[in-house]
Structure formats: structure tokens, C-alpha cells
Design a protein around this motif. Structure first.
Motif, short mmCIF file in Angstrom:
data_model
loop_
_atom_site.label_atom_id
_atom_site.label_comp_id
_atom_site.label_asym_id
_atom_site.label_seq_id
_atom_site.Cartn_x
_atom_site.Cartn_y
_atom_site.Cartn_z
N ALA A 203 60.75 -14.57 9.82
CA ALA A 203 60.71 -14.32 11.26
C ALA A 203 61.31 -12.95 11.55
O ALA A 203 60.79 -12.18 12.35
CB ALA A 203 61.48 -15.41 12.00
N PHE A 204 62.41 -12.63 10.85
CA PHE A 204 63.07 -11.35 11.07
C PHE A 204 62.15 -10.19 10.68
O PHE A 204 61.97 -9.24 11.42
CB PHE A 204 64.37 -11.28 10.26
CG PHE A 204 65.03 -9.93 10.31
CD1 PHE A 204 65.69 -9.52 11.47
CD2 PHE A 204 64.96 -9.07 9.24
CE1 PHE A 204 66.28 -8.28 11.53
CE2 PHE A 204 65.55 -7.82 9.29
CZ PHE A 204 66.21 -7.43 10.44
N SER A 205 61.53 -10.31 9.51
CA SER A 205 60.72 -9.18 9.07
C SER A 205 59.49 -9.03 9.97
O SER A 205 59.00 -7.94 10.19
CB SER A 205 60.32 -9.33 7.60
OG SER A 205 59.22 -10.19 7.47
N ARG A 206 59.01 -10.15 10.52
CA ARG A 206 57.88 -10.05 11.44
C ARG A 206 58.31 -9.35 12.73
O ARG A 206 57.63 -8.48 13.23
CB ARG A 206 57.36 -11.46 11.75
CG ARG A 206 56.00 -11.46 12.35
CD ARG A 206 55.37 -12.83 12.24
NE ARG A 206 55.09 -13.20 10.89
CZ ARG A 206 55.39 -14.37 10.35
NH1 ARG A 206 56.03 -15.27 11.07
NH2 ARG A 206 55.11 -14.63 9.10
N ARG A 207 59.50 -9.74 13.23
CA ARG A 207 59.99 -9.12 14.45
C ARG A 207 60.16 -7.62 14.27
O ARG A 207 59.83 -6.84 15.14
CB ARG A 207 61.33 -9.72 14.86
CG ARG A 207 61.22 -10.91 15.76
CD ARG A 207 62.51 -11.10 16.55
NE ARG A 207 63.71 -11.08 15.74
CZ ARG A 207 64.13 -12.12 15.03
NH1 ARG A 207 63.45 -13.23 15.02
NH2 ARG A 207 65.24 -12.04 14.32
N ILE B 87 61.94 0.21 2.26
CA ILE B 87 62.35 -1.03 2.92
C ILE B 87 61.14 -1.94 3.11
O ILE B 87 61.18 -3.13 2.86
CB ILE B 87 63.00 -0.73 4.29
CG1 ILE B 87 64.38 -0.14 4.07
CG2 ILE B 87 63.12 -2.00 5.13
CD1 ILE B 87 65.02 0.41 5.31
N LYS B 88 60.02 -1.32 3.50
CA LYS B 88 58.80 -2.08 3.70
C LYS B 88 58.37 -2.72 2.38
O LYS B 88 57.96 -3.87 2.33
CB LYS B 88 57.71 -1.15 4.23
CG LYS B 88 56.45 -1.88 4.65
CD LYS B 88 55.47 -0.90 5.25
CE LYS B 88 54.08 -1.46 5.51
NZ LYS B 88 53.67 -2.65 4.84
N PHE B 89 58.50 -1.94 1.30
CA PHE B 89 58.10 -2.45 -0.01
C PHE B 89 58.92 -3.68 -0.38
O PHE B 89 58.39 -4.70 -0.81
CB PHE B 89 58.28 -1.35 -1.06
CG PHE B 89 57.83 -1.75 -2.43
CD1 PHE B 89 56.48 -1.87 -2.72
CD2 PHE B 89 58.76 -2.04 -3.42
CE1 PHE B 89 56.07 -2.27 -3.99
CE2 PHE B 89 58.35 -2.44 -4.68
CZ PHE B 89 57.00 -2.54 -4.97
N GLY C 250 66.87 -20.26 5.38
CA GLY C 250 67.05 -18.83 5.11
C GLY C 250 65.72 -18.12 5.00
O GLY C 250 65.52 -17.05 5.60
N ALA C 251 64.78 -18.72 4.27
CA ALA C 251 63.48 -18.06 4.08
C ALA C 251 62.75 -17.93 5.40
O ALA C 251 62.23 -16.86 5.73
CB ALA C 251 62.63 -18.86 3.09
N ALA C 252 62.74 -19.01 6.19
CA ALA C 252 62.02 -18.96 7.46
C ALA C 252 62.64 -17.89 8.37
O ALA C 252 61.92 -17.14 9.04
CB ALA C 252 62.04 -20.32 8.14
#
Lengths: 340, 509
Positions: free
Chosen positions: A333-337, A16-18, A327-329
Motif C-alpha cells: 500500500a505504501f509503495s503504491r501511494r 529506490i524504484k528498483f 507488514g507485506a500489505a
């Protein structure tokens, strides 16, 4: 049994991280597949060249914009610099060369001489405008959104005054079309230039002190100041580089079209911000990578190209671009959270 | 005689509206630890920032080993051998541990390219010396509070300073970590380093210092030499310039609530992973304390009670009415307000002034006939609370960011008092607040309680709870494991701490 589950979980987390880390590359890949499926001419030579020229012009602006956003600022003047840089450079060259008796503009608006001086002046003037943005930002303590918005208006006005609103043609200027139209081993030289700038910026940010200065200035200005870093200086540098990138982009644009127009680059500042945001650069500063910006340039340009090929009306295109930005932003933001 | 390592002479410093330092002298010898103590705003941090080159003094002289020096910026301080760990860890959260440790001190090969490998090794070495193993490629935002503090210390240690300033470094650390850090600090001292130590915890100060400089109102008012006879009370008395004894006993006089009117009732309140099966009843005019270690779920429980987060399961009744708040406004409407433990982030609008902050959540009570804000009434109310809470501010028009921590905290409390809420949740009411302001805040809270308000108080300082509360609930790993009433023999610091620590394993399991 327990250890099985653990190792399974471990694996799934890694994959998932990849995917998360390489999301933009996956999207780009999907887009390419989509392009091939949707249009028979997508992989045609002329179509690829048309993508690459846009990619270069927008990508250069976006790299500069990204640097500014990394120090937690924004530059709305890059589009206006694309017109003002060449127009002012030609006007100035005309004055300078007139002293030695050379007339570089004939027939009203055909530029015929002084290419080298013009190119140098475009880069110099563009960088200078950037530095000026930065100096006003840090000296007057005015938010860069305002400073560069003001600069956008000032430059647009000056461009009209200097050019009288008329286009300048470079068709009779020897060498002017080289940057925008020549290919080296069937790769456009301007695209090589773009990649060179991109790779150079990535390497400088990663392997020299400059990167640490820029990321710390944007990430926690107080921490940077307390470490003795002159954050104001680095903000000015970022603006200067953004101006310079806009100047290079202007050279490519004008060389490609063999003309300089008062309205060229207008609205491009927003595209450059859009690309930076899609690439993972945030308005909060200090986050995101130039590699992301470069991939995002490709994503946006290819998307626009595919939409044109399938014959979508311009307004639908803008809707789709808007959705991609949001969508990209959200995804970034989601992946950072979720990683925190 | 040998010149002192650091000698400050008659240092003055003024900020807009505040005289931060008014003629301070300080001598630091090699191989000594000098502590600076004083109430918030006494000038300790200002002085250390001057030594670290963050800003220059208005007047006065600084000598390092007898030579007069001008420390114009942090880089100069570093070259002179001054290392500092600031009160608020100044780390770039977006960057990695190694990037932070080497911020503006990067190692390069041939002056241009960064020597990433060497920086990594050196960082690991410094961290190892401090006794911590932290993945140096991790971003700082992924670290725990303790690890962040350690990285900040590593940052200062990297340049092998001769003079090390530690400004409130022990705040986020637990006892074991503090002991460990103190061992390192003493080693550094024994190797000839001069150390300036700033802190609020007087026990620690007495333990570690060779001498204690006491600051009051921008001046050093005395020097104490720690010995077995030196008590915390003596230090406090010098800090405040008074003799105090009555305040700490205020809680004893708190009256037992007579009428047992229920104001809040929780039945099996649970939130996945944070707290579970919380049952208790709060009565009118009662103060209930929550004791527990960091991460025990108390803060989250409080947040649920005000509606900042929602609970998963269970029932919550406010005055017999069943409620489930979806947002803080629901909580406030039901009469519950929370004084948060992070006043700068959650409790205050720093860029607004005192009166605006006090009135911000009570505007609907401050309207005139035209339903517009009655500015006169607003000012009167603000003045009244500034007076009543003895908030130290030049005027009610002062920006809150210019006030000291204690005064900011009082404003947060004033904000809720003005709303006249029935239940006030207080999470770490005196974090980062000096002794004097602490006593005033206790009094304030007790006063509210005596006026029939109900309080829920959480604090890592048991003594604080003992002062204010009628009973104390002990929370471990999100569960209430014990309840201690005032007037029982367990109602003391040692017993409560021993309950918390004896069951420590629940927390980590």
C-alpha cells in the motif's frame, strides 16, 4: 552544480524504484541467507524437497485465489474443494465403474483401481464447483465472501457424508504416488507442474486478451462493461480456474500422502489469501501480479520451514505469519501511494 | 435524398421511478455536429447511452443510413461505427494507457497472442492525431485529468467511428485545450463524421454546433440553429421552458453587512507546497469568494479550515478563539462545515436515503428524552428542508444515488443547514449542476448569508462568485494576490479573469 544534483537525484530514484519493484525477491533472498545461517540442514536435500512440496500445494491454491482476487472477488471454498474434489471423484468413479463390474474400493477404504477416471473427475468436479461459485455470485448478486463461505460449509458436510468420515488409502492404487513422489532430474514433478501452471498463467495474462479482461473487470467494472466486456463471464472464469487450481493441488496432496482425508485442505483458503496478499494482490481488485504470488508462496513456505528448523513452537509461527501478512500489505500500500 | 446517418424515432426509456425519455426523435446527418442541451436529468446521457448500446430503449426505432438496427451491446455499437466518450471517463485506472485505448479491441497476431508493439504504435498515432503526447505505458491513474479525458477520446476514436458521441468532454479542459479539441472535432466533421456533442457550457455549444437540440423532461422540445444572433439566454429559456432574467441579478441585492463581527481570522496561514501566508478576516453575514485556477491551493485551504488536512504554520481564530483542527469533527464543533466539490465521494452516502443523508451529521440535535433518535423529528426536519430547498425527490425515503446531480448537491447543503453552522465553506457549489438548479443553489446560499451566516465560496466560474460574494480574493500559486470588492469597478468577470491570467506564470513557476 545544479545538474549534478539533478542527476544524482535521478539515480537514487531509480534505485529506490528498483528495490521497491523487486522487494519480494529481495525478501526471498534474505530468507535464504537466513536459513543457511540458522540451520545446517536447511540446504539438505530432504529439507528442500519438503519445502517444494508445500510450495506446490499452497502455491497452486494461491494462483487460483489471485485470479479471483484480481476480478475483485474472493474464494473461501478452495480448501474445502481440496477434500471434496477427490472424495466426490472417487465416489462417482465407484458408481460408474461398478456398472462394468469393476470394484475400485476393497477392504472398506483401499482404492485399487480407476486412477485415470478419478484424476479427470477431480479436475472436472473442482472446476465445476468454482464455476458454480461464480454463477451464484453473478446471478444472485451475493458477495463472493458469502457465497464461497456457504460453499465451504456445504462441501465440508458433503465430504463427511460421502466418506463417512473415514480416510481413503491410495497405497494399493497403481500410479497414485507418481505425482507427489517422483523426481525428474532430481526435481519433483509436482514442482515442475506448479511452475508450468504459474508460467502459463503469467504468459496468458500478459500476452493474450484474457489478462486485459481480468484486470479491467477487477479494476473498473463499469469501464469494462462500457467497452462491451462481459464482466460476469470473466468472474465465472476466474472462479472456475480457482476451483481447477484447487483440484490440481488436491491431486498433488493426495498423491503425496497416498490418501484422501475428509479434513485435508481445511484452513488452506486463508493461507492462499495470505500468499496472494503478500504477493501484492489486493482486495480492491485489478492490482498485483501472479509473479508476486509465486514468489510470495516461496517466501511463506521457506519462512515456515526455517521457523520449524529452529524449533519454534507452532503458535509463534502463526504470530510471525500474521505479522508478515500485515507488514507485506502495508508495504504494498505504501509503495503504491508513493508512486502515485 | 440521402438517408440520414443516424435517425432515432420515438425513443422511450424508463428507469425505476423515472421516465428518462418520453418519445425522443433525433436526426444526425453526415458531416454535422448536433448538440444536445438540457438541464440535468433531461435525458441527454440516457439517449447517448442507448445509441452506444449500454442499455436498450423500451420502445422506438434506430436507423443508421436508413437501415433499422438493434444496438444490443457496446460491441454492436462499435461495429455499426458508433464511438462514445462517456461523461465520467470510464477508464480502468489500474491499467496502462495503451491497454485502456485497446480495451476489448485488442489487436492480435494469429488470433491468440496480443500484438503489443502494433497496439502501442496505433495508440501513439491516435494520441498524436489528437495533438497530445502521453507515455502510453503509463498507468492511467498517474495521468492528469486532462490526459485521462484525452485517453477516453482516443479510445472512442480508435475504431474510426462514423458517429461520434462526446458526452461532456470539455468539463476538465481549459480554454486552450477546448479550442484545440474543437479544431479536431471540426476537422472530423469536415471529413464526413456525424458528431453528437453534449455539454453544459452554452458558449461552447453555440460555437461548435450546426444545430442544437434542446431537451426538457425526457423530450426534445426544440431545435435551434446557432447564429451570431442566438444568445445563451434564448437557449436557457427553451431548456427551462420559462423566460428568466431576474435570478441572475439576485446577488446585487445582497445587503452590505452592517455589524462587522469577526467570525474567522487567518494570520499567515501556510501549508508547504499548497498555500502560503494567507491573511484574511471573514465577518458575520459576509460572503467571500476565492477565484483562481485549478491547483492554486484554494481547495486545500478550505480543507484546512475544516480540519480535513492540517496547516503547517500560522494562526487561525474562530470568533477570536485560537484553533487548530486535527480532524473535520473539530471544525464542525467550532461551527464550520464544507460543501465539497466531489459530492459523490466526500459529501454523500449514496446508498442511504434522503432523510438519512440530511440528518447524518446532526443526529445529536435529533434525540428524544431517552437519548434515542427521534425519528418523527428527523422526518419532519428532512421534509422541511426538502421543501425549503425544493429538492426534487419522490420522497425522503428515496436513495440519494437515484437523484440528479443538482438535487444531490442541494442535499449536501441541506445537511449543513440543519446543523446550523456559522461558517459554510463551499467548493464549486454548482459543478455538474444545470442552470435551474444553479439558480436555486445561489438563492439558497444568499438566503443563508442574509440570515447572518458567513460563506467562503470557491468556484472556477467567476460569474458565480460575482452573484454571491461581497468581495473576491484572487489566489495564484497558493497566495492571495488581489482583493476585489463589490461596488468597485473591477468587480466583473473580465477584470478578474485578466488578473488571474496575467499572473499565470506564478502558478506554473
Amino acid at each position: 552544480m545544479a545538474s549534478d544534483t539533478a542527476s544524482f537525484n535521478g539515480k537514487s530514484i531509480i534505485s529506490i524504484k528498483f528495490i521497491k519493484d523487486n522487494m519480494l525477491v529481495f525478501i526471498l533472498f534474505l530468507e535464504l541467507i537466513m536459513g543457511v545461517i540458522l540451520s545446517p540442514v536447511f540446504l539438505g536435500k530432504s529439507n528442500i524437497y519438503s519445502i517444494l512440496i508445500n510450495l506446490t500445494i499452497f502455491g497452486l491454491l494461491a494462483i487460483g485465489q489471485s485470479l479471483v482476487m484480481l476480478v475483485k472477488e474472493i474464494d473461501l471454498s478452495v480448501g474445502a474443494i481440496m477434500a471434496f474434489g477427490p472424495i466426490a471423484a472417487i465416489a462417482l468413479s465407484k458408481k460408474i465403474l461398478a456398472v462394468s463390474g469393476t470394484e475400485i474400493i476393497v477392504g472398506g477404504n483401499y482404492v485399487v483401481d480407476g486412477l485415470a477416471l478419478i484424476v479427470v473427475l477431480v479436475l472436472f468436479i473442482s472446476a465445476l464447483i468454482g464455476v458454480l461459485n461464480g454463477v451464484i455470485r453473478v446471478k444472485a448478486q451475493v458477495p463472493s465472501l458469502i457465497v464461497t463461505l456457504g460453499m465451504l460449509y456445504v462441501l465440508s458436510g458433503l465430504s463427511y457424508i460421502l466418506s463417512g468420515g473415514y480416510s481413503l488409502y491410495l497405497t494399493n492404487l497403481e500410479g497414485a504416488k507418481w505425482l507427489g513422489n517422483t523426481k525428474l532430474a532430481s526435481i519433483p514433478v509436482n514442482f515442475i507442474l506448479f511452475l508450468t501452471v504459474g508460467v502459463l498463467v503469467i504468459l496468458v495474462l500478459k500476452y493474450t486478451k484474457v489478462g486485459h479482461r481480468i484486470y479491467s473487470t477487477g479494476g473498473n467494472e463499469k469501464a469494462a462493461i462500457y467497452s462491451g466486456i462481459n464482466t460476469k463471464f470473466w468472474k465465472v472464469i476466474a472462479f472456475g480456474l480457482s476451483g481447477l487450481c484447487a483440484g490440481i493441488s488436491a491431486l498433488v496432496y493426495s498423491s503425496r500422502l497416498e490418501s484422501v482425508e475428509t479434513i485435508q485442505g481445511s484452513g488452506y483458503e486463508l493461507i492462499s489469501i495470505a500468499i496472494a496478499v503478500i504477493g501484492g494482490i489486493t482486495l480492491e481488485g485489478g492490482r498485483g501480479k501472479i509473479f508476486g504470488t509465486i514468489i510470495a508462496s516461496a517466501i511463506l513456505c521457506i519462512m515456515l520451514n526455517i521457523l520449524s528448523l529452529v524449533g519454534l513452537i507452532a503458535w509463534y509461527k502463526t504470530i510471525i505469519v500474521g505479522l508478515i501478512i500485515i507488514g507485506a500489505a502495508s508495504q504494498h500500500a505504501f509503495s503504491r501511494r508513493t508512486t502515485e | 435524398m440521402q438517408e440520414p446517418l443516424l435517425f432515432l424515432k420515438n425513443i422511450h426509456k424508463q428507469f425505476p421511478g423515472v421516465k428518462a425519455l418520453r418519445g425522443v426523435d433525433l436526426t444526425l446527418e453526415k458531416g454535422k455536429i448536433v448538440s444536445l442541451v438540457g438541464t440535468n436529468g433531461a435525458g441527454k446521457s440516457t439517449l447517448s447511452n442507448i445509441i452506444a448500446g449500454i442499455y436498450p430503449p423500451d420502445s422506438g426505432e434506430i436507423f443508421i443510413e436508413g437501415k433499422s438496427v438493434t444496438i444490443s451491446d457496446p460491441k454492436v455499437a462499435e461495429q455499426l461505427g458508433v464511438g462514445i466518450v462517456h461523461q465520467e471517463p470510464t477508464l480502468a485506472l489500474n491499467m496502462t494507457v495503451v491497454e485502456n485505448i485497446f480495451l476489448n479491441k485488442e489487436l492480435t497476431r494469429n488470433r491468440i497472442l496480443l500484438d503489443l508493439k502494433k497496439m502501442k504504435q496505433e495508440s501513439e498515432k491516435v494520441l498524436e492525431f489528437l495533438g497530445f503526447q502521453i507515455n502510453v505505458d503509463k498507468k492511467v491513474e498517474e495521468l492528469t485529468l486532462v490526459e485521462k479525458e484525452v485517453v477516453a477520446i482516443a479510445q472512442a476514436m480508435l475504431v474510426k467511428p462514423r458517429i461520434l458521441i462526446l458526452d461532456e468532454v470539455t468539463a476538465p479542459l481549459n480554454k486552450g485545450e477546448v479550442d484545440h479539441l474543437f479544431k479536431i472535432i471540426k476537422d472530423l466533421r469536415n471529413n464526413g463524421m456525424g458528431i453528437i456533442f453534449i455539454g453544459h457550457k452554452l458558449q461552447e455549444i453555440i460555437e461548435i454546433s450546426d444545430s442544437i437540440m434542446v431537451f426538457r423532461d425526457g423530450k426534445n422540445v426544440g431545435e435551434l440553429i446557432p447564429s451570431e444572433k442566438l444568445s445563451e439566454k434564448e437557449v436557457i429559456a427553451l431548456m427551462l421552458g420559462v423566460t428568466l432574467n431576474e435570478d441572475l441579478e439576485a446577488g446585487e441585492k445582497a445587503s452590505e453587512s452592517e455589524q462587522r463581527e469577526e467570525v474567522l481570522n487567518l494570520i499567515n496561514l501556510s501549508k508547504q507546497g499548497l498555500y502560503e501566508n494567507i491573511n484574511f478576516t471573514l465577518y458575520k453575514g459576509e460572503a467571500v469568494g476565492f477565484a483562481g485556477l485549478k491547483g492554486s491551493g484554494i481547495t486545500e485551504l478550505f480543507q484546512s479550515l475544516q480540519g480535513i488536512i492540517t496547516f503547517d504554520d500560522g494562526e487561525m481564530y474562530v470568533k477570536t478563539r485560537r484553533v487548530k483542527f486535527k480532524n473535520p469533527k473539530d471544525g464542525i464543533d467550532a461551527g464550520i462545515g464544507m460543501v465539497t466539490n466531489d459530492r459523490q465521494k466526500e459529501g454523500l452516502a449514496l446508498t442511504l436515503d434522503v432523510k438519512e443523508n440530511i440528518s447524518v451529521s446532526s443526529l445529536k440535535y435529533l434525540l428524544n428524552k431517552l437519548k434515542l433518535i427521534d425519528t418523527k423529528l428527523l422526518k419532519d426536519k428532512a421534509e422541511k428542508y426538502v421543501q425549503a430547498l425544493s429538492i426534487k425527490t419522490p420522497s425522503i425515503n428515496q436513495f440519494v444515488q437515484n437523484l440528479s446531480g443538482g438535487n444531490q448537491q442541494k442535499i449536501v447543503i441541506a445537511k449543513w443547514l440543519l446543523k446550523n453552522l456559522d461558517i459554510i465553506l463551499v467548493d464549486e457549489p454548482t459543478r455538474g449542476v444545470d442552470v435551474k438548479a444553479k439558480n436555486e443553489i445561489y438563492k439558497l446560499l444568499l438566503n443563508e448569508k442574509n440570515n447572518g451566516k458567513s460563506l467562503l465560496v470557491a468556484s472556477p466560474e467567476i460569474r458565480e462568485l460575482l452573484n454571491i460574494c461581497d468581495r473576491i480574493l484572487i489566489v495564484i500559486g497558493g497566495r492571495i494576490v488581489a482583493e476585489v470588492h463589490r461596488n468597485t469597478k473591477e468587480f466583473n468577470e473580465e477584470d478578474i479573469l485578466s488578473i488571474i491570467h496575467s499572473s499565470h506564470h506564478y502558478n506554473t513557476a
